[in-house]
Design an enzyme around this catalytic site. Structure first.
Site, PDB file in Angstrom:
ATOM      1  N   ARG A 169      -9.015   8.387  -1.925  1.00  0.00           N
ATOM      2  CA  ARG A 169     -10.053   8.842  -0.985  1.00  0.00           C
ATOM      3  C   ARG A 169     -10.823  10.003  -1.584  1.00  0.00           C
ATOM      4  O   ARG A 169     -10.300  10.769  -2.397  1.00  0.00           O
ATOM      5  CB  ARG A 169      -9.411   9.287   0.335  1.00  0.00           C
ATOM      6  CG  ARG A 169      -8.770   8.148   1.100  1.00  0.00           C
ATOM      7  CD  ARG A 169      -8.298   8.620   2.459  1.00  0.00           C
ATOM      8  NE  ARG A 169      -9.404   8.808   3.359  1.00  0.00           N
ATOM      9  CZ  ARG A 169      -9.718   8.000   4.368  1.00  0.00           C
ATOM     10  NH1 ARG A 169      -8.988   6.942   4.624  1.00  0.00           N
ATOM     11  NH2 ARG A 169     -10.754   8.251   5.137  1.00  0.00           N
TER      12      ARG A 169
ATOM     13  N   THR B 262      -8.410   3.779   7.415  1.00  0.00           N
ATOM     14  CA  THR B 262      -9.687   3.055   7.342  1.00  0.00           C
ATOM     15  C   THR B 262      -9.902   2.299   8.654  1.00  0.00           C
ATOM     16  O   THR B 262      -9.271   1.278   8.889  1.00  0.00           O
ATOM     17  CB  THR B 262      -9.662   2.072   6.157  1.00  0.00           C
ATOM     18  OG1 THR B 262      -9.075   2.734   5.043  1.00  0.00           O
ATOM     19  CG2 THR B 262     -11.065   1.633   5.797  1.00  0.00           C
TER      20      THR B 262
ATOM     21  N   ARG C 228      -6.699  13.063   0.176  1.00  0.00           N
ATOM     22  CA  ARG C 228      -5.684  13.501   1.134  1.00  0.00           C
ATOM     23  C   ARG C 228      -4.291  12.948   0.828  1.00  0.00           C
ATOM     24  O   ARG C 228      -3.298  13.497   1.253  1.00  0.00           O
ATOM     25  CB  ARG C 228      -6.086  13.130   2.554  1.00  0.00           C
ATOM     26  CG  ARG C 228      -6.041  11.654   2.839  1.00  0.00           C
ATOM     27  CD  ARG C 228      -6.225  11.354   4.301  1.00  0.00           C
ATOM     28  NE  ARG C 228      -7.561  11.650   4.757  1.00  0.00           N
ATOM     29  CZ  ARG C 228      -8.113  11.062   5.829  1.00  0.00           C
ATOM     30  NH1 ARG C 228      -7.401  10.211   6.532  1.00  0.00           N
ATOM     31  NH2 ARG C 228      -9.347  11.336   6.195  1.00  0.00           N
TER      32      ARG C 228
ATOM     33  N   GLU D 168      -8.278   0.772  -3.704  1.00  0.00           N
ATOM     34  CA  GLU D 168      -9.217   0.850  -2.573  1.00  0.00           C
ATOM     35  C   GLU D 168     -10.091   2.068  -2.771  1.00  0.00           C
ATOM     36  O   GLU D 168      -9.599   3.146  -3.119  1.00  0.00           O
ATOM     37  CB  GLU D 168      -8.455   1.005  -1.261  1.00  0.00           C
ATOM     38  CG  GLU D 168      -7.712  -0.220  -0.835  1.00  0.00           C
ATOM     39  CD  GLU D 168      -6.951   0.051   0.444  1.00  0.00           C
ATOM     40  OE1 GLU D 168      -7.188   1.080   1.103  1.00  0.00           O
ATOM     41  OE2 GLU D 168      -6.093  -0.776   0.776  1.00  0.00           O
TER      42      GLU D 168
ATOM     43  N   HIS E 253       1.046   5.880   1.820  1.00  0.00           N
ATOM     44  CA  HIS E 253       1.872   6.594   2.796  1.00  0.00           C
ATOM     45  C   HIS E 253       2.964   7.413   2.108  1.00  0.00           C
ATOM     46  O   HIS E 253       3.429   8.417   2.645  1.00  0.00           O
ATOM     47  CB  HIS E 253       2.453   5.599   3.790  1.00  0.00           C
ATOM     48  CG  HIS E 253       1.385   4.700   4.360  1.00  0.00           C
ATOM     49  ND1 HIS E 253       0.559   5.091   5.380  1.00  0.00           N
ATOM     50  CD2 HIS E 253       0.958   3.466   3.978  1.00  0.00           C
ATOM     51  CE1 HIS E 253      -0.307   4.107   5.633  1.00  0.00           C
ATOM     52  NE2 HIS E 253      -0.094   3.126   4.788  1.00  0.00           N
TER      53      HIS E 253
ATOM     54  N   HIS F  97      -4.213  -4.457   7.164  1.00  0.00           N
ATOM     55  CA  HIS F  97      -4.361  -3.320   8.079  1.00  0.00           C
ATOM     56  C   HIS F  97      -3.609  -3.572   9.377  1.00  0.00           C
ATOM     57  O   HIS F  97      -3.914  -4.513  10.092  1.00  0.00           O
ATOM     58  CB  HIS F  97      -5.826  -3.004   8.402  1.00  0.00           C
ATOM     59  CG  HIS F  97      -6.005  -1.545   8.715  1.00  0.00           C
ATOM     60  ND1 HIS F  97      -5.622  -0.974   9.902  1.00  0.00           N
ATOM     61  CD2 HIS F  97      -6.487  -0.531   7.961  1.00  0.00           C
ATOM     62  CE1 HIS F  97      -5.873   0.313   9.886  1.00  0.00           C
ATOM     63  NE2 HIS F  97      -6.395   0.611   8.699  1.00  0.00           N
TER      64      HIS F  97
ATOM     65  N   HIS G 229      -5.296   3.831  -2.248  1.00  0.00           N
ATOM     66  CA  HIS G 229      -6.653   4.218  -1.841  1.00  0.00           C
ATOM     67  C   HIS G 229      -6.914   5.642  -2.342  1.00  0.00           C
ATOM     68  O   HIS G 229      -6.283   6.590  -1.869  1.00  0.00           O
ATOM     69  CB  HIS G 229      -6.733   4.158  -0.307  1.00  0.00           C
ATOM     70  CG  HIS G 229      -8.095   4.428   0.250  1.00  0.00           C
ATOM     71  ND1 HIS G 229      -8.395   4.263   1.579  1.00  0.00           N
ATOM     72  CD2 HIS G 229      -9.249   4.856  -0.324  1.00  0.00           C
ATOM     73  CE1 HIS G 229      -9.665   4.571   1.804  1.00  0.00           C
ATOM     74  NE2 HIS G 229     -10.197   4.949   0.660  1.00  0.00           N
TER      75      HIS G 229
ATOM     76  N   GLU H 186     -11.354  -8.851   1.949  1.00  0.00           N
ATOM     77  CA  GLU H 186     -10.101  -8.553   2.640  1.00  0.00           C
ATOM     78  C   GLU H 186     -10.451  -8.460   4.114  1.00  0.00           C
ATOM     79  O   GLU H 186     -11.223  -7.584   4.526  1.00  0.00           O
ATOM     80  CB  GLU H 186      -9.483  -7.244   2.143  1.00  0.00           C
ATOM     81  CG  GLU H 186      -8.168  -6.955   2.883  1.00  0.00           C
ATOM     82  CD  GLU H 186      -7.395  -5.778   2.306  1.00  0.00           C
ATOM     83  OE1 GLU H 186      -7.471  -5.543   1.075  1.00  0.00           O
ATOM     84  OE2 GLU H 186      -6.711  -5.084   3.092  1.00  0.00           O
TER      85      GLU H 186
ATOM     86  N   ASN I  10       0.860  -1.189   0.000  1.00  0.00           N
ATOM     87  CA  ASN I  10       0.000   0.000   0.000  1.00  0.00           C
ATOM     88  C   ASN I  10       0.897   1.240   0.000  1.00  0.00           C
ATOM     89  O   ASN I  10       1.634   1.480   0.962  1.00  0.00           O
ATOM     90  CB  ASN I  10      -0.895  -0.045   1.241  1.00  0.00           C
ATOM     91  CG  ASN I  10      -1.850   1.123   1.285  1.00  0.00           C
ATOM     92  OD1 ASN I  10      -1.449   2.252   1.012  1.00  0.00           O
ATOM     93  ND2 ASN I  10      -3.089   0.866   1.631  1.00  0.00           N
TER      94      ASN I  10
END
Ligand code: PXP
Length: 246
Positions: free
Chosen positions: A49, A105, A53, A74, A10, A196, A47, A155, A7
């Site tokens: 969003r 999330t 962000r 995502e 970040h 996660h 992701h 998931e 992922n």
């Protein structure tokens, strides 16, 4: 073999901290994704969003063009994002709940209470050749609903397991829920991913969960890469996944 999806949100979070809204800032999540692939990661997760962000629309388009593995997008069940996904066509979308005030999330998707909407979106995605995964807690009601929706994957949300890792009883309780959830999903014909809060310490213990195909890992891996470099961080995580007996 248990697969790793990195992922890379970040990386974009760090970029946006300095270059909010400006194209071309650093670090570049697409360059990071290519390094992860070169180190052996089997997929890239991002992701998009609604508040943009971290990952931006242009990142998703670039990832789709550049990466050679699999893009897992995502996304929330928001009409604007659904339309974008149908246009960009990642290999798979993972439907997640989204709240503006959360840091990441925090919960799983409420599939049972929104079965018609989830099924409709699942159908649209499948019609466009996109697989669908649902990010849910290991709750039997949600798993049954996920199967009813026709999704290909779930998931399993490992956040509660990760959060309680240092408390033996609570950790074992969460681990059991994941074990039972994975078995139930598998019996219902769902393919099982998880993610996660996974890190270099709590991951080996997760190996008792059966039927896992892919883990999506972000924060701990990107954090480690600050110290070791991205290639080493990915290779060290892959070595931990390699011990999975499934
Ligand atoms: N899977 C999903 C559905 C997520 O929302 C996230 C967090 O963005 C992850 C996996 C990765 O979590 P983490 O960054 O804690 O490894």
């Amino acid at each position: 073999m248990l697969k790793l999806g990195v992922n890379i949100d970040h990386v974009a979070t760090l970029r946006e901290a300095r270059y909010r809204g400006v194209a071309g800032g650093e670090p570049d999540p697409v360059a990071a994704a290519l390094l992860c692939e070169a180190a052996g990661a089997q997929g890239i997760t991002a992701h998009l969003r609604e508040d943009r962000r971290h990952i931006q629309d242009r990142d998703v388009r670039e990832l789709r063009k550049s990466i050679r593995t699999r893009l897992n997008l995502e996304m929330a069940l928001a009409p604007e994002i659904v339309a974008l996904a149908l246009e960009i066509r990642p290999a798979i979308v993972c439907l997640v709940p989204e709240r503006r005030l959360e840091v990441t999330t925090e919960g799983g998707l409420e599939v049972a209470g929104n079965l018609a909407t989830v099924t409709e979106t699942r159908q649209k995605m499948n019609d466009a050749g996109i697989d669908v995964s649902l990010f849910i807690t290991p709750d039997p009601v949600q798993i049954t609903a996920a199967a009813r929706s026709g999704a290909q994957f779930i998931e399993l949300h490992t956040g509660a397991y990760a959060e309680h890792f240092d408390q033996k009883d609570a950790r074992n309780r969460e681990l059991n829920r994941l074990v039972e959830g994975a078995k139930q999903a598998h019996d219902l014909g769902l393919r099982v991913n998880a993610g996660h809060g996974l890190n270099y310490v709590n991951l080996p213990v997760l190996h008792v969960v059966p039927h896992l195909e892919e883990l999506n890992i972000g924060h701990s891996l990107i954090s480690r890469s600050m110290v070791t470099g991205l290639g080493t961080a990915v290779r060290e995580m892959l070595a931990l996944l390699a011990g999975y007996p499934g």
